[in-house]
Design a protein around this motif. Structure first.
Motif, PDB file in Angstrom:
ATOM      1  N   LEU A 143      19.234  -6.369   1.134  1.00 47.27           N
ATOM      2  CA  LEU A 143      19.047  -6.847   2.485  1.00 47.27           C
ATOM      3  C   LEU A 143      18.421  -7.865   2.388  1.00 47.27           C
ATOM      4  N   PRO A 144      18.522  -8.916   3.488  1.00 49.74           N
ATOM      5  CA  PRO A 144      17.717 -10.023   3.796  1.00 49.74           C
ATOM      6  C   PRO A 144      16.208  -9.867   3.663  1.00 49.74           C
ATOM      7  N   MET A 145      15.643 -10.925   3.060  1.00 44.48           N
ATOM      8  CA  MET A 145      13.823 -10.718   2.971  1.00 44.48           C
ATOM      9  C   MET A 145      13.426 -11.720   4.144  1.00 44.48           C
ATOM     10  N   ARG A 146      12.770 -11.150   5.034  1.00 46.58           N
ATOM     11  CA  ARG A 146      12.329 -11.671   6.074  1.00 46.58           C
ATOM     12  C   ARG A 146      11.224 -12.833   5.507  1.00 46.58           C
ATOM     13  N   ALA A 147      10.301 -12.288   4.556  1.00 51.68           N
ATOM     14  CA  ALA A 147       9.237 -12.813   3.691  1.00 51.68           C
ATOM     15  C   ALA A 147       8.909 -12.061   2.777  1.00 51.68           C
ATOM     16  N   ASP A 148       8.525 -12.795   1.659  1.00 51.11           N
ATOM     17  CA  ASP A 148       7.758 -12.027   0.453  1.00 51.11           C
ATOM     18  C   ASP A 148       6.479 -11.759   0.920  1.00 51.11           C
ATOM     19  N   LEU A 149       6.030 -10.665   1.614  1.00 51.94           N
ATOM     20  CA  LEU A 149       4.898 -10.251   2.084  1.00 51.94           C
ATOM     21  C   LEU A 149       4.086  -9.203   1.953  1.00 51.94           C
ATOM     22  N   PHE A 150       5.021  -8.008   1.501  1.00 53.39           N
ATOM     23  CA  PHE A 150       4.326  -6.601   1.464  1.00 53.39           C
ATOM     24  C   PHE A 150       3.383  -6.592   0.099  1.00 53.39           C
ATOM     25  N   SER A 151       3.922  -7.228  -1.094  1.00 48.53           N
ATOM     26  CA  SER A 151       3.184  -7.287  -1.985  1.00 48.53           C
ATOM     27  C   SER A 151       1.755  -7.943  -1.977  1.00 48.53           C
ATOM     28  N   ARG A 152       1.672  -8.844  -1.131  1.00 49.82           N
ATOM     29  CA  ARG A 152       0.687  -9.815  -0.958  1.00 49.82           C
ATOM     30  C   ARG A 152      -0.533  -8.891  -0.008  1.00 49.82           C
ATOM     31  N   VAL A 153       0.053  -8.244   1.091  1.00 46.42           N
ATOM     32  CA  VAL A 153      -0.761  -7.620   1.978  1.00 46.42           C
ATOM     33  C   VAL A 153      -1.338  -6.155   1.372  1.00 46.42           C
ATOM     34  N   ALA A 154      -0.264  -5.656   0.678  1.00 45.18           N
ATOM     35  CA  ALA A 154      -0.679  -4.323  -0.165  1.00 45.18           C
ATOM     36  C   ALA A 154      -1.858  -4.425  -1.098  1.00 45.18           C
ATOM     37  N   TRP A 155      -1.667  -5.617  -1.806  1.00 47.38           N
ATOM     38  CA  TRP A 155      -2.674  -5.710  -2.825  1.00 47.38           C
ATOM     39  C   TRP A 155      -4.218  -6.210  -2.379  1.00 47.38           C
ATOM     40  N   GLN A 156      -4.085  -6.869  -1.130  1.00 44.57           N
ATOM     41  CA  GLN A 156      -5.167  -7.291  -0.698  1.00 44.57           C
ATOM     42  C   GLN A 156      -5.934  -6.248  -0.107  1.00 44.57           C
ATOM     43  N   LEU A 157      -5.167  -5.272   0.717  1.00 43.04           N
ATOM     44  CA  LEU A 157      -5.666  -4.150   1.244  1.00 43.04           C
ATOM     45  C   LEU A 157      -6.521  -3.315   0.292  1.00 43.04           C
ATOM     46  N   GLN A 158      -5.732  -3.225  -0.883  1.00 38.24           N
ATOM     47  CA  GLN A 158      -6.338  -2.205  -1.976  1.00 38.24           C
ATOM     48  C   GLN A 158      -7.656  -2.870  -2.515  1.00 38.24           C
ATOM     49  N   THR A 159      -7.442  -4.039  -2.962  1.00 44.00           N
ATOM     50  CA  THR A 159      -8.704  -4.704  -3.746  1.00 44.00           C
ATOM     51  C   THR A 159      -9.680  -5.123  -2.712  1.00 44.00           C
ATOM     52  N   ARG A 160      -9.465  -5.716  -1.677  1.00 44.88           N
ATOM     53  CA  ARG A 160     -10.544  -6.057  -0.839  1.00 44.88           C
ATOM     54  C   ARG A 160     -11.104  -5.157   0.042  1.00 44.88           C
ATOM     55  N   CYS A 161     -10.376  -4.131   0.473  1.00 43.48           N
ATOM     56  CA  CYS A 161     -10.736  -2.866   1.252  1.00 43.48           C
ATOM     57  C   CYS A 161     -10.853  -1.576   0.818  1.00 43.48           C
ATOM     58  N   GLY A 162     -10.506  -1.238  -0.540  1.00 49.00           N
ATOM     59  CA  GLY A 162     -10.496  -0.131  -1.148  1.00 49.00           C
ATOM     60  C   GLY A 162      -9.704   0.984  -0.391  1.00 49.00           C
ATOM     61  N   VAL A 163      -8.646   0.870  -0.174  1.00 54.34           N
ATOM     62  CA  VAL A 163      -7.864   1.792   0.472  1.00 54.34           C
ATOM     63  C   VAL A 163      -6.792   2.092  -0.482  1.00 54.34           C
ATOM     64  N   ARG A 164      -6.018   3.269  -0.148  1.00 58.17           N
ATOM     65  CA  ARG A 164      -4.790   3.698  -0.825  1.00 58.17           C
ATOM     66  C   ARG A 164      -3.834   2.952  -0.057  1.00 58.17           C
ATOM     67  N   VAL A 165      -2.652   2.549  -0.492  1.00 58.52           N
ATOM     68  CA  VAL A 165      -1.780   1.646   0.386  1.00 58.52           C
ATOM     69  C   VAL A 165      -0.372   2.569   0.211  1.00 58.52           C
ATOM     70  N   TYR A 166       0.112   3.313   1.371  1.00 57.49           N
ATOM     71  CA  TYR A 166       1.362   3.833   0.928  1.00 57.49           C
ATOM     72  C   TYR A 166       2.484   2.967   1.678  1.00 57.49           C
ATOM     73  N   ALA A 167       3.613   2.849   1.014  1.00 59.00           N
ATOM     74  CA  ALA A 167       4.688   2.065   1.415  1.00 59.00           C
ATOM     75  C   ALA A 167       5.523   2.644   2.606  1.00 59.00           C
ATOM     76  N   TRP A 168       5.616   2.125   3.712  1.00 61.48           N
ATOM     77  CA  TRP A 168       6.598   2.920   4.821  1.00 61.48           C
ATOM     78  C   TRP A 168       7.794   2.395   4.766  1.00 61.48           C
ATOM     79  N   LEU A 169       8.790   3.204   4.460  1.00 60.18           N
ATOM     80  CA  LEU A 169      10.121   2.785   4.671  1.00 60.18           C
ATOM     81  C   LEU A 169      10.960   3.896   5.279  1.00 60.18           C
ATOM     82  N   PRO A 170      12.117   3.482   6.109  1.00 60.63           N
ATOM     83  CA  PRO A 170      12.995   4.541   6.419  1.00 60.63           C
ATOM     84  C   PRO A 170      13.612   5.064   5.360  1.00 60.63           C
TER      85      PRO A 170
END
Length: 634
Positions: A369-396
């Motif tokens: 699939l086309p990549m709109r932006a290489d963004l998920f890795s960045r946001v997921a890691w920041q949420l985990q390390t800065r906010c202390g939450v568990r991140v679940y990847a939401w996909l169809p």
């Protein structure tokens, strides 16, 4: 949640100190109960110091000598049996059972205190242990140093090989590999986030590309072989186990470790160890210089079901073609989530700018699939390390459009009209299964996350084009889709072995079990298959008003299922899908309270419009925060 698919469904209408807990008995006399223990408990220690001021300012794993002695005393007096790693191997191989209340002690990083403080205590108590050595730290050239938890460390912070040999001669300690040079972070995405080297495909900024799977395997092979060879050369014994840095591993890394003789592996996790071949053994990290009360709580309480507070987030709200604006959007999200303090974020990994619920592009590198932006890795890691939450990847699960393969069979119309079901590929087709599996695996290879959310597009109806599944009963089709998501999970676990799973479920089949024929969804089947069921407690989907009675009926239906309330997240709508208007935070909060009063444990909502501050942060925070203070979770 697929924003288009929501609409069509409108038409289907813990031991002595802390191990005992009082249980009220008619408000008169408490009954004390002791929770069951797993067959093995593995404790993980790091540096041992006489005074915490000797440790680095960021060292949350250092423990004082007096507290370690207190731990050893408490384990002894409370009937725990220290076992050697050899005992654990025998239990795994089935040749010898472990004693009751078995405990394995492990010490990581090969610090000097392993020789000066730990070894004398092991001798005094005659306790066996496993020690994991990180080779590159021991082999630092003279004059070289690095930051170890806020303290500058050179080679003299760590054991030398003569000391390792003396430790081994004691007969109490088995030496394991902690890798040679994987206990560090490497650049993991174009934004420069640094992630654990053992489970990350390195990003080369100069070449603007990621390490491929073959290069990743070769890097791990060279490192683990170097470590195992060096330990064998210096001690005369080849290590049998690898202790994964930061406790993280994947199946690819395990296969590489096994190829160099490291047949056993240990991680960090709250799960109970499974004494079965090929299973990584989880350990309990000892943090914050805890005393015996904290140790008791870790041993006995870690399997308690903790209430989950879930916020589902559209990554489309973060994305912006202007990098500066995108960073501002990300900052707004992080600030809001940190202030809100939920426990989980279900984060969109695919792009859906037109809101049709179909993944035609995604936010991570992949094969199809086309990549709109290489963004998920960045946001997921920041949420985990800065906010202390568990991140679940939401996909169809089924709603994909692969332009490279336009002839793939679908369950419905190729181009659905307004009000029709979202476009879904046919999961019985082997090409569909392979390509969607590739997408899931590519996400896992390129991003760090804690779980997968299978979206609400995974449904089948009698009127769909069911191909070879047409003769299956509704229950069989429910299981067919579960089996497909199980296969997708296996693809993910090649790269993220510790992930958990959640799957969206509509309310109608819960309230009306006969509606399984319209959805191929079933609450009992989902509870058996997934760690969490994301139950869409959204009466608007059935063109109904959100009455107290409706919510009560839904909770009661879940409560009738075994462990239903322990594994179901009641996910509320923060937006009225009928008119597009936000639901006031106070109304949303009242719905959460109503669910809790009926017995719901885990709650969440979708969507979180952090750009426009909906729902209002301070109004929703008391209801959705997972913090003990100032907002209690129950």
């Amino acid at each position: 949640m697929n924003r288009v698919l929501l609409l069509p469904l409108l038409f289907f209408s813990v031991a002595a100190v802390a191990a005992t807990r009082p249980v009220p008995d008619a408000m008169v006399h408490p009954i004390r109960v002791t929770p069951p223990l797993p067959a093995l408990t593995v404790l993980n220690y790091h540096d041992v110091v006489d005074d915490l001021r000797e440790a680095g300012p960021n060292d949350s794993t250092a423990i004082t000598t007096d507290h370690l002695i207190a731990h050893f005393d408490w384990l002894l007096t409370n009937g725990f049996h220290m076992v050697s790693f050899n005992d654990v191997v025998a239990a795994v191989e089935g040749s010898r059972a472990l004693p009751p209340k078995a405990v394995l002690l492990t010490f990581d990083d090969g610090l000097q205190s392993a020789y000066t403080r730990v070894l004398p205590l092991l001798r005094a108590y005659h306790y066996p242990a496993l020690m994991a050595l990180e080779g590159s730290w021991m082999d630092l050239p003279e004059g070289k140093s690095f930051d170890y938890n806020g303290k500058r460390c050179d080679r003299h912070c760590f054991l030398d090989w003569a000391q390792v040999r003396q430790i081994q001669v004691s007969g109490l300690v088995e030496i394991a590999s902690h890798t040679w040079d994987l206990h560090r972070g490497i650049v993991a995405n174009p934004q420069g986030n640094v992630m654990p080297a053992a489970v990350t495909s390195a990003y080369d900024a100069a070449a603007a590309k990621y390490e491929d799977a073959a290069t990743y395997r070769a890097r791990l092979y060279a490192d683990l072989k170097h470590s195992a060879d060096e330990i064998q050369r210096q001690t005369g014994r080849r290590p049998r186990a690898v202790v994964w840095p930061y406790g993280t591993f994947n199946q690819v890394a395990k296969q590489v470790a096994d190829s160099v003789g490291l047949a056993f592996s240990l991680s960090l996790d709250d799960a109970s160890p499974s004494l079965a071949p090929d299973k990584t053994i989880p350990r309990v990290l000892i943090p914050d210089n805890i005393g015996v009360d904290g140790l008791a709580a870790l041993i006995y309480d870690r399997h308690e079901v903790q209430p989950q507070r879930v916020v589902q987030v559209d990554l489309d709200y973060v994305y912006d073609p202007n990098p500066a604006q995108q960073e501002r959007n990300l900052s707004a999200l992080l600030d809001r989530i940190k202030r809100m303090a939920p426990t989980q974020i279900w984060l969109q990994a695919y792009a859906d700018p037109d809101g049709n619920g179909v993944a035609e592009s995604v936010y991570f590198p992949n094969r199809h699939l086309p990549m709109r932006a290489d963004l998920f890795s960045r946001v997921a890691w920041q949420l985990q390390t800065r906010c202390g939450v568990r991140v679940y990847a939401w996909l169809p699960v089924l709603a994909y459009r692969f332009k490279e393969a336009p002839g793939l069979p679908s369950l419905g119309a190729a181009m659905p009209k307004a009000g029709d079901d979202v476009y879904r590929l046919a999961p019985w087709d082997p090409r569909v299964r392979r390509m969607i599996g590739d997408v899931y695996e590519d996400l896992a290879q390129h991003a760090n996350f804690s779980g997968v959310l299978f979206s609400d597009d995974a449904l089948m109806r009698d009127g769909d084009h069911l191909g070879p599944w047409a003769a299956h009963t509704p229950a069989q089709r429910t299981q067919d889709l579960i089996d497909f998501t199980t296969a997708l999970t296996a693809r993910v676990k090649q790269w993220r072995s510790q992930i958990r799973t959640a799957r969206n479920l509509y309310a109608t089949p819960v309230l009306r079990p006969e509606a399984e024929a319209w959805f191929a969804q079933s609450l009992p089947a989902f509870l058996r298959a997934y760690d969490y069921v994301g139950l869409m407690a959204m009466p608007q989907l059935d063109k109904r008003s959100p009455t107290d009675q409706w919510f009560q009926q839904l909770v009661d239906a879940v409560a009738r299922e075994k462990s239903g309330l322990d594994h179901t997240v009641f996910e509320l709508a923060s937006k009225d899908w009928r008119n597009g208007q936000p639901i006031p935070a106070q109304v949303l909060g009242e719905q959460i309270r109503l669910l809790q009063e009926r017995g719901a444990r885990d709650v969440g909502y979708y969507p979180d419009d952090f750009v426009n501050g909906q729902p209002a942060l301070e109004a929703i925070r008391p209801f959705i925060s997972g913090s003990d203070f100032p907002y209690k979770s129950r």
